[in-house]
Design a protein around this motif. Structure first.
Motif, PDB file in Angstrom:
ATOM      1  N   ARG A  19      26.427 -43.098  11.514  1.00  0.00           N
ATOM      2  CA  ARG A  19      25.240 -42.894  12.361  1.00  0.00           C
ATOM      3  C   ARG A  19      24.756 -41.452  12.250  1.00  0.00           C
ATOM      4  O   ARG A  19      23.554 -41.199  12.246  1.00  0.00           O
ATOM      5  CB  ARG A  19      25.554 -43.264  13.816  1.00  0.00           C
ATOM      6  N   ILE A  21      25.094 -39.634   9.566  1.00  0.00           N
ATOM      7  CA  ILE A  21      24.437 -39.548   8.244  1.00  0.00           C
ATOM      8  C   ILE A  21      23.046 -40.163   8.306  1.00  0.00           C
ATOM      9  O   ILE A  21      22.099 -39.623   7.729  1.00  0.00           O
ATOM     10  CB  ILE A  21      25.315 -40.229   7.161  1.00  0.00           C
ATOM     11  N   GLU A  22      22.900 -41.265   9.038  1.00  0.00           N
ATOM     12  CA  GLU A  22      21.563 -41.845   9.219  1.00  0.00           C
ATOM     13  C   GLU A  22      20.633 -40.804   9.859  1.00  0.00           C
ATOM     14  O   GLU A  22      19.481 -40.651   9.446  1.00  0.00           O
ATOM     15  CB  GLU A  22      21.645 -43.102  10.112  1.00  0.00           C
ATOM     16  N   VAL A  25      19.552 -38.346   7.249  1.00  0.00           N
ATOM     17  CA  VAL A  25      18.548 -38.891   6.334  1.00  0.00           C
ATOM     18  C   VAL A  25      17.188 -38.960   7.038  1.00  0.00           C
ATOM     19  O   VAL A  25      16.153 -38.674   6.429  1.00  0.00           O
ATOM     20  CB  VAL A  25      18.971 -40.273   5.789  1.00  0.00           C
ATOM     21  N   ARG A  26      17.196 -39.277   8.338  1.00  0.00           N
ATOM     22  CA  ARG A  26      15.923 -39.246   9.074  1.00  0.00           C
ATOM     23  C   ARG A  26      15.413 -37.813   9.187  1.00  0.00           C
ATOM     24  O   ARG A  26      14.209 -37.565   9.094  1.00  0.00           O
ATOM     25  CB  ARG A  26      16.083 -39.885  10.457  1.00  0.00           C
ATOM     26  N   LEU A  28      15.852 -35.564   6.973  1.00  0.00           N
ATOM     27  CA  LEU A  28      15.282 -35.267   5.649  1.00  0.00           C
ATOM     28  C   LEU A  28      13.850 -35.786   5.545  1.00  0.00           C
ATOM     29  O   LEU A  28      12.977 -35.123   4.981  1.00  0.00           O
ATOM     30  CB  LEU A  28      16.155 -35.891   4.553  1.00  0.00           C
ATOM     31  N   GLN A  29      13.617 -36.987   6.074  1.00  0.00           N
ATOM     32  CA  GLN A  29      12.253 -37.542   6.052  1.00  0.00           C
ATOM     33  C   GLN A  29      11.303 -36.621   6.826  1.00  0.00           C
ATOM     34  O   GLN A  29      10.194 -36.343   6.378  1.00  0.00           O
ATOM     35  CB  GLN A  29      12.237 -38.935   6.683  1.00  0.00           C
ATOM     36  N   MET A  31      11.670 -33.401   7.359  1.00  0.00           N
ATOM     37  CA  MET A  31      11.482 -32.164   6.589  1.00  0.00           C
ATOM     38  C   MET A  31      10.427 -32.360   5.491  1.00  0.00           C
ATOM     39  O   MET A  31       9.587 -31.490   5.268  1.00  0.00           O
ATOM     40  CB  MET A  31      12.806 -31.731   5.944  1.00  0.00           C
ATOM     41  N   ILE A  45      20.251 -32.274   1.676  1.00  0.00           N
ATOM     42  CA  ILE A  45      20.690 -33.401   0.838  1.00  0.00           C
ATOM     43  C   ILE A  45      22.148 -33.204   0.423  1.00  0.00           C
ATOM     44  O   ILE A  45      22.952 -34.147   0.462  1.00  0.00           O
ATOM     45  CB  ILE A  45      19.783 -33.570  -0.401  1.00  0.00           C
ATOM     46  N   ALA A  48      24.319 -34.197   3.346  1.00  0.00           N
ATOM     47  CA  ALA A  48      24.404 -35.648   3.552  1.00  0.00           C
ATOM     48  C   ALA A  48      25.276 -36.296   2.470  1.00  0.00           C
ATOM     49  O   ALA A  48      26.056 -37.216   2.752  1.00  0.00           O
ATOM     50  CB  ALA A  48      23.003 -36.260   3.548  1.00  0.00           C
TER      51      ALA A  48
END
Lengths: 100, 100, 100, 100
Positions: A19, A21-22, A25-26, A28-29, A31, A45, A48
């Motif tokens: 969770r 890591i999710e 990744v969100r 990152l979106q 950013m 990145i 992650a």
């Protein structure tokens, strides 16, 4: 496959990490959406990726200690096809991790 | 940081890939929740890791072609501290990727 | 390719590191010859791999600062095919390193 | 450590690969000595790194199938400290490979 995979005891811990890591990744979106500086995106990145590898190494350790060890034990004193298959399968998964 | 990062043109593509990776990580949570077989979870982690690296390599390529190239061009015919700093920063990001 | 590659200044340093890595690989042969413990052999392989990656990262940093920067500078204020080709070539080499 | 490590049967094969890797590293020295193009040197380093990883994966597979499996078998039906220690040691070696 048994109903209880090797990681049954640490399931809650793996879920917590996944969770997080999710969330990375969100992040990152967000950013990329905000057009943040490339190098900062790359740093996130790398973080992650390391976090995913860390989950993989934990799962693998438990897999060796449970599924593989069980197959070895139940295959008797001289080994056997089931134990060999489990070890080959684990080796293949390790190769995929090393090469990814 | 400029208002237009090196990846402005391919922003939509990076976002699409990152949303797919978010889906992979949520899929991983479901697999662990359902106690799916360790090796199958590991295979999915390798796939997500490769997908993240692929985004990183795309961003890095654009960063070299835009931010780093711009710094080199504006630093004149013999280079200068700004270009050197950009190249060092890119090299450090590459090292983090190679080691992660 | 020019007569002076990006790493001309640090050639002696790279050679020293590569000779040390050659020594590590010969040490690995001796370990296997003497049937030393697998895990100790693996530890030495990880060390040699890291040392090779470290040489690669050094070469790449110099390549960006010399060959790539020169191509960018000589391609004028708006870039050009030679600069683009050098950056693509560097990105491909980075991808090979990240995936190896 | 036993007198017969897990890789006894494939010792000749590992030695042949390691001698080829030694040749690759000597080839790298020659390339740097002759100031060959950076990208060509990097391509060769990636090849040598992959070759080293391949030896490591082979050794690890045999280690799991012999040393680790033997420890599991001799530790009885419920496992024991020796088997646990072998699995932990293998997991640590895998983590070093994945991170190198």
């Amino acid at each position: 496959m048994s109903q209880h995979p090797g990681y049954a005891d640490s399931k809650a811990d793996h879920l917590k990490r996944l969770r997080r890591i999710e969330g990375q990744v969100r992040g990152l979106q967000r950013m990329v959406e905000e057009e943040q500086y490339c190098i900062d995106v790359l740093t996130q990145i790398s973080a992650a990726t390391k976090a995913l590898q860390s989950v993989a190494l934990g799962l693998l350790d438990e897999h060796l200690g449970h599924c593989v060890a069980d197959a070895v034990r139940s295959s008797g004193p001289h080994g056997g096809p089931e134990a060999d298959a489990k070890i080959r399968e684990a080796s293949d998964a390790i190769a995929r991790l090393v090469r990814s």
